[in-house]
Design a protein around this motif. Structure first.
Motif, PDB file in Angstrom:
ATOM      1  N   SER A  31       0.823  -1.215   0.000  1.00  0.00           N
ATOM      2  CA  SER A  31       0.000   0.000   0.000  1.00  0.00           C
ATOM      3  C   SER A  31       0.854   1.262   0.000  1.00  0.00           C
ATOM      4  CB  SER A  31      -0.939  -0.001   1.210  1.00  0.00           C
ATOM      5  OG  SER A  31      -0.200  -0.061   2.418  1.00  0.00           O
ATOM      6  N   GLU A  32       1.993   1.199   0.670  1.00  0.00           N
ATOM      7  CA  GLU A  32       2.888   2.356   0.710  1.00  0.00           C
ATOM      8  C   GLU A  32       3.548   2.585  -0.638  1.00  0.00           C
ATOM      9  OE1 GLU A  32       4.319   2.285   5.364  1.00  0.00           O
ATOM     10  OE2 GLU A  32       5.242   0.859   3.968  1.00  0.00           O
ATOM     11  N   VAL A  34       2.194   1.820  -3.540  1.00  0.00           N
ATOM     12  CA  VAL A  34       1.141   2.375  -4.392  1.00  0.00           C
ATOM     13  C   VAL A  34       0.934   3.858  -4.088  1.00  0.00           C
ATOM     14  CG1 VAL A  34      -1.326   2.284  -4.926  1.00  0.00           C
ATOM     15  CG2 VAL A  34      -0.009   0.162  -4.720  1.00  0.00           C
ATOM     16  N   ALA A  35       0.902   4.204  -2.809  1.00  0.00           N
ATOM     17  CA  ALA A  35       0.690   5.595  -2.419  1.00  0.00           C
ATOM     18  C   ALA A  35       1.819   6.500  -2.893  1.00  0.00           C
ATOM     19  CB  ALA A  35       0.547   5.685  -0.904  1.00  0.00           C
ATOM     20  N   TYR A 273       5.609  -3.091  -6.399  1.00  0.00           N
ATOM     21  CA  TYR A 273       4.374  -3.510  -5.722  1.00  0.00           C
ATOM     22  C   TYR A 273       4.178  -5.020  -5.808  1.00  0.00           C
ATOM     23  CZ  TYR A 273      -0.687  -4.444  -5.646  1.00  0.00           C
ATOM     24  OH  TYR A 273      -1.934  -4.991  -5.426  1.00  0.00           O
ATOM     25  N   ARG A 277       4.041  -7.771  -2.807  1.00  0.00           N
ATOM     26  CA  ARG A 277       2.938  -8.708  -2.607  1.00  0.00           C
ATOM     27  C   ARG A 277       3.456 -10.143  -2.509  1.00  0.00           C
ATOM     28  NH1 ARG A 277      -2.273  -7.127  -1.352  1.00  0.00           N
ATOM     29  NH2 ARG A 277      -2.957  -9.075  -2.295  1.00  0.00           N
ATOM     30  N   ARG A 280       6.317 -10.250   1.491  1.00  0.00           N
ATOM     31  CA  ARG A 280       6.018  -9.233   2.500  1.00  0.00           C
ATOM     32  C   ARG A 280       7.169  -9.150   3.488  1.00  0.00           C
ATOM     33  NH1 ARG A 280       0.662  -7.533   2.542  1.00  0.00           N
ATOM     34  NH2 ARG A 280       1.530  -5.866   3.830  1.00  0.00           N
ATOM     35  N   PRO A 300      -3.730  -2.180  -8.697  1.00  0.00           N
ATOM     36  CA  PRO A 300      -4.294  -1.039  -7.969  1.00  0.00           C
ATOM     37  C   PRO A 300      -5.096  -0.117  -8.890  1.00  0.00           C
ATOM     38  CG  PRO A 300      -2.005  -1.389  -7.339  1.00  0.00           C
ATOM     39  CD  PRO A 300      -2.262  -2.250  -8.544  1.00  0.00           C
ATOM     40  N   ARG A 302      -7.691   3.421  -8.552  1.00  0.00           N
ATOM     41  CA  ARG A 302      -8.129   4.458  -7.627  1.00  0.00           C
ATOM     42  C   ARG A 302      -8.937   5.520  -8.363  1.00  0.00           C
ATOM     43  NH1 ARG A 302      -2.380   7.783  -6.662  1.00  0.00           N
ATOM     44  NH2 ARG A 302      -2.373   8.872  -8.666  1.00  0.00           N
TER      45      ARG A 302
END
Length: 306
Positions: A31-32, A34-35, A273, A277, A280, A300, A302
């Motif tokens: 998630s980080e 992707v952000a 990413y 996945r 981890r 992802p 958004r």
């Protein structure tokens, strides 16, 4: 031409790092990553490639909207063309969600099976479940994590979509949220009037047996959280159990449609990413898995910032 990116291209990134290297480096969570992806790593989804399904409000009066992205060419285009015609004809207005089978699918269409279909729908052959000789005749049977795909010779991503590959071509994959065409027994392939979405573990055994035409990119919770049907295969047994569909429109014909974008599957951000996945290494995890099923690497998507 866009390149088909097999997960073998990511595999080199997926090998667990030596212990000392892991201790010396802080690894971001998926998630980080992707952000932190830059704006140029995102690809806009055309509104004309969206289909908007508005359900009747829930018990608290809140609206329920499901946004579907239709499958791009060259995959499943006979069915996708039919679906565009059905949406333009407002075929699904006042139809319903008729089936919700636990850990499997939610399905919608005309429960009476008496509603007239618009003219000009194509009868699509079973051979179109697979797209042959594309994008290359030189098939690369990749292994994503040191093990072959249980359902195909290879798998990877193309313009943001998960695909499988074999000697006869490529085909879309039944991952969570994918939308498919209901049908009767072979040789029937379905017109597109009856649709379903996956709300459970990826039923990959359906690959190449049913047409996939898109994916839910927002609002899947309005389908996955519905009461399970008590009839055979999860069908609702009474009209009162069914959830009314108010309308279905193409994105360029619907009101108040938001813009969406997906993380480019050819970008460095997506490679990082996918690696995260598969392995981890963020603080919660002790042991990197060393690989990931392709359906466990959801692309992802958004809302696009205004």
């Amino acid at each position: 031409m866009k390149r088909y990116l097999p997960l073998v291209a990511i595999a080199a990134l997926c090998a667990p790092l030596p212990l000392l290297a892991q201790e010396d480096k802080t690894h971001p969570a998926p998630s980080e990553i992707v952000a932190a992806a830059k704006a140029n790593a995102w690809v806009a989804i055309k509104s004309s490639d969206l289909m908007i399904m508005d359900l009747a409000p829930d018990s608290k009066g809140k609206p329920r909207r499901v946004v579907i992205q239709l499958m791009p060419a060259p995959f499943s285009q006979g069915w996708v063309s039919n679906i565009r015609k059905l949406a333009t004809a407002h075929y699904w207005d006042d139809t319903s969600i008729n089936r919700v089978q636990d850990n499997y699918v939610a399905q919608w269409g005309d429960a009476t099976e008496k509603k007239a279909l618009p003219e000009g729908l194509a009868v699509v052959p079973e051979s179109d479940y697979v797209t042959p000789d594309w994008p290359s005749k030189d098939w690369i049977f990749a292994q994503a994590d040191g093990r072959p795909d249980a359902y195909a010779g290879a798998h990877g991503f193309y313009v943001g979509w998960p695909l499988a590959q074999g000697r006869k071509g490529l085909w879309p994959i039944h991952c969570y949220g994918m939308v498919g065409v209901g049908r009767n027994l072979s040789p029937d392939t379905g017109s597109g009037a009856e649709l379903y979405t996956v709300i459970g573990h990826a039923p990959r055994h359906l690959d190449r047996n049913i047409a996939l035409v898109g994916r839910v990119i927002e609002g899947i919770e309005h389908l996955s959280s519905l009461p399970r049907g008590t009839g055979a295969l999860g069908f609702y047994e009474t009209e009162g159990e069914r959830v009314q569909i108010l309308s279905v429109r193409l994105g360029n014909e619907a009101k108040d449609v938001l813009a969406f974008e997906y993380l480019d599957t050819e970008s460095e951000s997506f490679a990082a990413y996918a690696d995260a996945r598969a392995n981890r290494r963020d603080p919660f995890f002790n042991i990197p898995a060393g690989g990931a099923d392709i359906c466990n690497i959801p692309v992802p998507i958004r809302r696009k910032a205004k």
